[in-house]
Design an enzyme around this catalytic site. Structure first.
Site, PDB file in Angstrom:
ATOM      1  N   LYS A 189      26.497  -3.136  -0.306  1.00  0.00           N
ATOM      2  CA  LYS A 189      27.967  -3.059  -0.405  1.00  0.00           C
ATOM      3  C   LYS A 189      28.550  -2.279   0.766  1.00  0.00           C
ATOM      4  O   LYS A 189      29.741  -2.001   0.794  1.00  0.00           O
ATOM      5  CB  LYS A 189      28.359  -2.352  -1.709  1.00  0.00           C
ATOM      6  CG  LYS A 189      27.823  -2.989  -2.967  1.00  0.00           C
ATOM      7  CD  LYS A 189      28.216  -2.131  -4.170  1.00  0.00           C
ATOM      8  CE  LYS A 189      27.224  -2.298  -5.297  1.00  0.00           C
ATOM      9  NZ  LYS A 189      27.324  -1.202  -6.272  1.00  0.00           N
ATOM     10  N   ARG A 212      11.137   3.911   3.485  1.00  0.00           N
ATOM     11  CA  ARG A 212      10.754   2.912   4.506  1.00  0.00           C
ATOM     12  C   ARG A 212      12.015   2.190   4.940  1.00  0.00           C
ATOM     13  O   ARG A 212      12.806   1.742   4.105  1.00  0.00           O
ATOM     14  CB  ARG A 212       9.740   1.905   3.974  1.00  0.00           C
ATOM     15  CG  ARG A 212       9.516   0.753   4.956  1.00  0.00           C
ATOM     16  CD  ARG A 212       8.317  -0.073   4.652  1.00  0.00           C
ATOM     17  NE  ARG A 212       7.077   0.657   4.918  1.00  0.00           N
ATOM     18  CZ  ARG A 212       5.870   0.117   4.875  1.00  0.00           C
ATOM     19  NH1 ARG A 212       5.736  -1.158   4.560  1.00  0.00           N
ATOM     20  NH2 ARG A 212       4.801   0.843   5.128  1.00  0.00           N
ATOM     21  N   HIS A 257       4.709   5.837  11.531  1.00  0.00           N
ATOM     22  CA  HIS A 257       4.234   5.758  10.155  1.00  0.00           C
ATOM     23  C   HIS A 257       3.237   6.917   9.992  1.00  0.00           C
ATOM     24  O   HIS A 257       2.027   6.706   9.901  1.00  0.00           O
ATOM     25  CB  HIS A 257       3.559   4.403   9.936  1.00  0.00           C
ATOM     26  CG  HIS A 257       3.347   4.008   8.506  1.00  0.00           C
ATOM     27  ND1 HIS A 257       3.527   4.883   7.439  1.00  0.00           N
ATOM     28  CD2 HIS A 257       2.956   2.811   7.965  1.00  0.00           C
ATOM     29  CE1 HIS A 257       3.249   4.225   6.310  1.00  0.00           C
ATOM     30  NE2 HIS A 257       2.914   2.985   6.595  1.00  0.00           N
ATOM     31  N   ARG A 271       0.803  -1.226   0.000  1.00  0.00           N
ATOM     32  CA  ARG A 271       0.000   0.000   0.000  1.00  0.00           C
ATOM     33  C   ARG A 271       0.833   1.273   0.000  1.00  0.00           C
ATOM     34  O   ARG A 271       0.578   2.187  -0.786  1.00  0.00           O
ATOM     35  CB  ARG A 271      -0.913   0.039   1.236  1.00  0.00           C
ATOM     36  CG  ARG A 271      -2.145  -0.789   1.109  1.00  0.00           C
ATOM     37  CD  ARG A 271      -2.477  -1.416   2.434  1.00  0.00           C
ATOM     38  NE  ARG A 271      -1.490  -2.435   2.731  1.00  0.00           N
ATOM     39  CZ  ARG A 271      -1.582  -3.689   2.292  1.00  0.00           C
ATOM     40  NH1 ARG A 271      -2.626  -4.068   1.622  1.00  0.00           N
ATOM     41  NH2 ARG A 271      -0.633  -4.577   2.545  1.00  0.00           N
ATOM     42  N   THR A 272       1.794   1.355   0.902  1.00  0.00           N
ATOM     43  CA  THR A 272       2.474   2.634   1.088  1.00  0.00           C
ATOM     44  C   THR A 272       3.276   2.999  -0.161  1.00  0.00           C
ATOM     45  O   THR A 272       3.169   4.111  -0.688  1.00  0.00           O
ATOM     46  CB  THR A 272       3.389   2.583   2.327  1.00  0.00           C
ATOM     47  OG1 THR A 272       2.630   2.052   3.412  1.00  0.00           O
ATOM     48  CG2 THR A 272       3.901   3.967   2.685  1.00  0.00           C
TER      49      THR A 272
END
Ligand code: CP
Length: 307
Positions: A82, A103, A131, A52-53
Site C-alpha cells: 500500500k 530479507r 548475507h 533455509r534462512t
C-alpha cells in the site's frame, strides 16, 4: 569484543565475536537450556523467497523457547504493497517483536532498517549486498570440518558478481584469515566485483581468477559452489550469457582432493548433480543444518548482550 546491537554486514564483527558465535553454536547443538529466551518474539520479514534462512531462523527461535511471527512475502502481503516505507514497517514491527530477521531485495536495506529500529535487526540477505549469517554458518562448517580455516585454499564458483554469500565470506576472510588463498571461477559476466577484489588486495589476501576449472578443483580444499541467480538479471540476454559451465558431478569429482569439501548455500540448480550427494566430501546439507545452531547463537547474543 564488539557489542553487536544489529547484524547487517560482515565488517561489524571482530575475531572475538566470531569465536564466541562458534563456541555458542557448539553449545546450542548439545544443550541450549542456559540460553533459552522464553517470552521473546522473533519476526521474520521476507521480501524475497527463502527456504533455509527463514525456516532456520524460525527453528532457532523455537528451539530457544521463544515464539515467531512471520510474513514470507512481505512485498505482496505486507502494507508495503500500500506504499508503506521500510522504515515505517520496521518501527511498527518493533512494537510486536523483540528481534527482526529481514530479507530484502535492496542492497543496504538491513542497515537502513537498523538505523530506525529499537530492536535488533538481522540481515537475512539484502539483494546482491550481503548475507552475513550465511557466511558465519559457512565458516563454522569449514572450521568444524578442518579444525582451522586459515591456510586453506577456497575456490568460489558460479555467480560471484551478484552472490551476497561470497561477498560476506570475502569480508570475513579479509579480516580474520590472512593465509587463506581464494580462487574465483565464474562465467565472464559473473566475475567477482572490483570492490571485493580491491578489499582483498588491501587486506593482503592472495586471490586469483582461474579459467581452468579442473586446475582450480585440484588445488582447492573447499569448493564453494553458487547458483547463477536469474532474479538478479534485468536483461535476460545477459542471463543467457551467464550459463554456468562449472559443475560438480561424477565426471568432475575425480579431480577433487581426497579431503576436500564441496559447499553450497543452496538452493542448487545444475551446478551440483544429485548423483554426487552421497560422496562424503559433499557438505551442503550439513552446512544448511548448521544454520540452526549458528542462528540460535546469533539470536541469543543479540537478545542478551551479557553473553
Ligand atoms: N542460503 C539461503 O539463503 O537459502 P534460502 O534462499 O533458501 O534462504
Amino acid at each position: 569484543m564488539n557489542k553487536l546491537k544489529h547484524i547487517y554486514e560482515s565488517q561489524q564483527f571482530d575475531q572475538a565475536n566470531l569465536e564466541k558465535i562458534f563456541t555458542l553454536a557448539d553449545q546450542m547443538r548439545v544443550d541450549p537450556t542456559p540460553y533459552r529466551t522464553p517470552g521473546k518474539i522473533l519476526a521474520t520479514i521476507f521480501y524475497e523467497p527463502s527456504t533455509r534462512t527463514r525456516l532456520s531462523f524460525e527453528s532457532a527461535m523455537l528451539r530457544l523457547g521463544g515464539s515467531v511471527i512471520s510474513t514470507e512475502n512481505a512485498g505482496e502481503f505486507s502494507s508495503v504493497s500500500k506504499g508503506e516505507t521500510l522504515e515505517d514497517s520496521i518501527k511498527v514491527i518493533s512494537k510486536y517483536a523483540d528481534i527482526i530477521a529481514l530479507r530484502h531485495s535492496e542492497i543496504g536495506a538491513a542497515k537502513q532498517a537498523a538505523a530506525v529500529s529499537p530492536v535488533p535487526i538481522i540481515n537475512a540477505g539484502d539483494g546482491a549486498g550481503q548475507h552475513p549469517s550465511q557466511a558465519i554458518l559457512d565458516l563454522y562448517t569449514i572450521q568444524r570440518k578442518f579444525g582451522e580455516i586459515d591456510g586453506l585454499t577456497i575456490c568460489m564458483v558460479g555467480d560471484l558478481r551478484y552472490g551476497r554469500t561470497v561477498r560476506s565470506l570475502c569480508y570475513f576472510i579479509g579480516r580474520f584469515y590472512k593465509k587463506v588463498k581464494l580462487v574465483f571461477v565464474s562465467p565472464k559476466i559473473c566475475r567477482m566485483a572490483w570492490d571485493i577484489k580491491e578489499y582483498l588486495d588491501e587486506m593482503g589476501i592472495a586471490w586469483q581468477e582461474e579459467t581452468d576449472y579442473v586446475k582450480a578443483l585440484k588445488m582447492s580444499d573447499c569448493i564453494y559452489m553458487t547458483r547463477v541467480q536469474k532474479e538478479r538479471f534485468l536483461d535476460m540476454a545477459r542471463f543467457e550469457q551467464a550459463t554456468n559451465d562449472f559443475c560438480i558431478d561424477n565426471s568432475t569429482i575425480v579431480h577433487l582432493k581426497e579431503n576436500a569439501v564441496v559447499m553450497h548455500p543452496l538452493p542448487r540448480l545444475e551446478e551440483i548433480n544429485p548423483e554426487v550427494d552421497e560422496d562424503p566430501r559433499m557438505l551442503y546439507f550439513e552446512q544448511a543444518g548448521n544454520g540452526v545452531w549458528v542462528r540460535m547463537a546469533l539470536i541469543a547474543i543479540l537478545l542478551n548482550p551479557d553473553i
